[in-house]
Design a protein around this motif. Sequence first.
Motif, PDB file in Angstrom:
ATOM      1  N   HIS A   1      16.932  74.448  -7.240  1.00 16.07           N
ATOM      2  CA  HIS A   1      18.128  73.623  -7.023  1.00 16.07           C
ATOM      3  C   HIS A   1      18.697  73.825  -5.624  1.00 16.07           C
ATOM      4  O   HIS A   1      19.211  72.873  -5.011  1.00 16.07           O
ATOM      5  N   ASP A   2      18.612  75.048  -5.110  1.00 17.74           N
ATOM      6  CA  ASP A   2      19.286  75.385  -3.859  1.00 17.74           C
ATOM      7  C   ASP A   2      18.384  75.308  -2.630  1.00 17.74           C
ATOM      8  O   ASP A   2      18.613  75.995  -1.633  1.00 17.74           O
ATOM      9  N   SER A   3      17.374  74.456  -2.677  1.00 16.64           N
ATOM     10  CA  SER A   3      16.585  74.082  -1.504  1.00 16.64           C
ATOM     11  C   SER A   3      17.034  72.670  -1.115  1.00 16.64           C
ATOM     12  O   SER A   3      16.950  71.744  -1.929  1.00 16.64           O
ATOM     13  N   PHE A   4      17.482  72.475   0.138  1.00 17.11           N
ATOM     14  CA  PHE A   4      18.223  71.258   0.470  1.00 17.11           C
ATOM     15  C   PHE A   4      17.576  70.357   1.519  1.00 17.11           C
ATOM     16  O   PHE A   4      18.131  69.318   1.845  1.00 17.11           O
TER      17      PHE A   4
ATOM     18  N   LYS B   1      19.956  65.675  -1.541  1.00 21.16           N
ATOM     19  CA  LYS B   1      20.285  66.972  -0.944  1.00 21.16           C
ATOM     20  C   LYS B   1      20.824  66.752   0.480  1.00 21.16           C
ATOM     21  O   LYS B   1      21.652  65.890   0.689  1.00 21.16           O
TER      22      LYS B   1
ATOM     23  N   THR C   1      22.071  68.356   4.616  1.00 22.85           N
ATOM     24  CA  THR C   1      22.850  69.420   5.255  1.00 22.85           C
ATOM     25  C   THR C   1      24.258  69.546   4.674  1.00 22.85           C
ATOM     26  O   THR C   1      24.762  70.652   4.514  1.00 22.85           O
TER      27      THR C   1
ATOM     28  N   ARG D   1      25.455  68.843   1.626  1.00 24.77           N
ATOM     29  CA  ARG D   1      25.460  69.489   0.317  1.00 24.77           C
ATOM     30  C   ARG D   1      25.007  70.945   0.414  1.00 24.77           C
ATOM     31  O   ARG D   1      25.490  71.804  -0.327  1.00 24.77           O
ATOM     32  N   GLY D   2      24.093  71.214   1.341  1.00 24.27           N
ATOM     33  CA  GLY D   2      23.678  72.595   1.547  1.00 24.27           C
ATOM     34  C   GLY D   2      24.822  73.452   2.062  1.00 24.27           C
ATOM     35  O   GLY D   2      25.010  74.593   1.614  1.00 24.27           O
TER      36      GLY D   2
ATOM     37  N   ARG E   1      27.273  74.102  -0.753  1.00 27.34           N
ATOM     38  CA  ARG E   1      26.766  75.098  -1.689  1.00 27.34           C
ATOM     39  C   ARG E   1      26.884  76.507  -1.108  1.00 27.34           C
ATOM     40  O   ARG E   1      27.275  77.451  -1.804  1.00 27.34           O
TER      41      ARG E   1
ATOM     42  N   VAL F   1      20.469  80.127  -0.450  1.00 27.86           N
ATOM     43  CA  VAL F   1      20.350  78.716  -0.074  1.00 27.86           C
ATOM     44  C   VAL F   1      19.327  78.612   1.046  1.00 27.86           C
ATOM     45  O   VAL F   1      19.358  79.403   1.996  1.00 27.86           O
TER      46      VAL F   1
ATOM     47  N   TYR G   1      17.432  75.730   3.760  1.00 29.29           N
ATOM     48  CA  TYR G   1      17.240  74.400   4.328  1.00 29.29           C
ATOM     49  C   TYR G   1      16.058  74.513   5.297  1.00 29.29           C
ATOM     50  O   TYR G   1      16.212  75.039   6.406  1.00 29.29           O
TER      51      TYR G   1
END
Length: 354
Positions: free
Chosen positions: A104-107, A113, A115, A117-118, A121, A222, A224
Motif C-alpha cells: 500500500h505504501d509504495s507511491f 498514488k 507524490t 499522497r506519499g 502518508r 514509505v 517512492y
Amino acid sequence: MAKTYSNIYPEIYSFEALHAAYIRARRGKRDRREVQQFELDLEGNLIQLQNELIWGMYKTGRYRTFEVYEPKQRTVAALPFRDRVVQHALVAAIEPIWERRFIHDSFACRPGKGTHRGADRAQQMLRKVKREHGHVYVLKADIAKYFYSIDHGILKRLLRRRIRCKRTLTLLDSIIDSTAVPGDPNPVGLPIGNLTSQLFANLYLHELDEFVKHGLREKYYVRYMDDFMIASHDKEHLHRLRAKIEAFLWDTLRLKTNAKTQVFPVGERRGRALDFLGYRIWTTHRRIRKSSISRMSRTLKYLRKRYAAGKVELSKIRESVVSWIAHASHAETFGLRNKLLASVSFSRSEGREP
C-alpha cells in the motif's frame, strides 16, 4: 507456490490492445511531428507492429538521448513513437500482475498514488509516532544511481517468478537488453524515459518493500521509487535497520544507498524537516523546497521572454503554472503563490498581436 501467468502475448499484439496503447502513448503529444506522421497511416502502422510482434520480427528502435537538468542532471533516452506504443501495450498486459502485489505504501508510478499522497502518508506516520512517544526519528534513504544500477540478470529472474509466457519474456528481455553493451557479461542499467523502466524499477524494489514490511515488520515505511523513509521513536533501532537494509540491498539486488542516507530527529526545535517527495515535512506542517520555488521563478521568467517573442501561447504557460500550483497547494504556500505569480506579467513585444 507463487501464481504464474502464461499466454499473455496475445494481450499485447491484438489490434485492440495496440490501438488503445497508441491512444495512451499520444496523450499530450499530438502536436509532435513523429506522432502526426504515425497517424497519417494509423491502421497500417498498427498492423505493421502487430505483424512484427506476431512473427517475432519486432526489434526495439534506436534511442535518442538528451540531458535534463532539473531537479538534477540526468540523461534521458527516448525511443521512436512506434516503440512507445509497443511498451504501452506490454505494460498494460503485465502491470496488473504486480500491481495487486505491491504494498500500500509504495507511491511511484501507480494509479491513485503519487507524490502528494506519499507526502500525506509520510506526515501521517510522523504524527502517529510523535503522538504515541513524544518524539520521532527518521531513517531517510536514497538508492545511489538507481536506474543505472539495476542488474539485468536479477531483473529477468524477478520477471520469471510470475511470467511463464515465453514470447512475452522474449519481448521483455529484448527491451531490457536494448541498451546493454555488446559482450558485457553482467549488464546493468535501465534507460530513464522508457515506460517499461518505471514498472521494472518498481518491481525491482518491491523486494525491498517485502523485506522491510514483512521481514523486518516495520509499520512506518514509505517508498517512492528509489527514495524511502522509516519513522520510529528509537534512534538506535533505525541505525540497526539501516545496516540490515543496506546488507539486503547489496546481497539481493546489488544496490547501495547514497551518501545522503541518514538517521535524524524530526522537529522544529531539536530536529529538522523530513525532505521527502518535494516537500519539507514536519509533524505540524509542511513547506515546499526552496529549490522548487527557485525553479518556478526561473521558469516564469523564461516563459515571459518566450511569450513576449511570440514563441509560446498562454495555454502552455497556464499548464505549467497550474501544475506547479497543484504541487505547492499541498503545503503552506498561499502567500508564496500569490507573491510569486504577481512578480511576473506577460505581454507581447511591440508589433506583435496580443
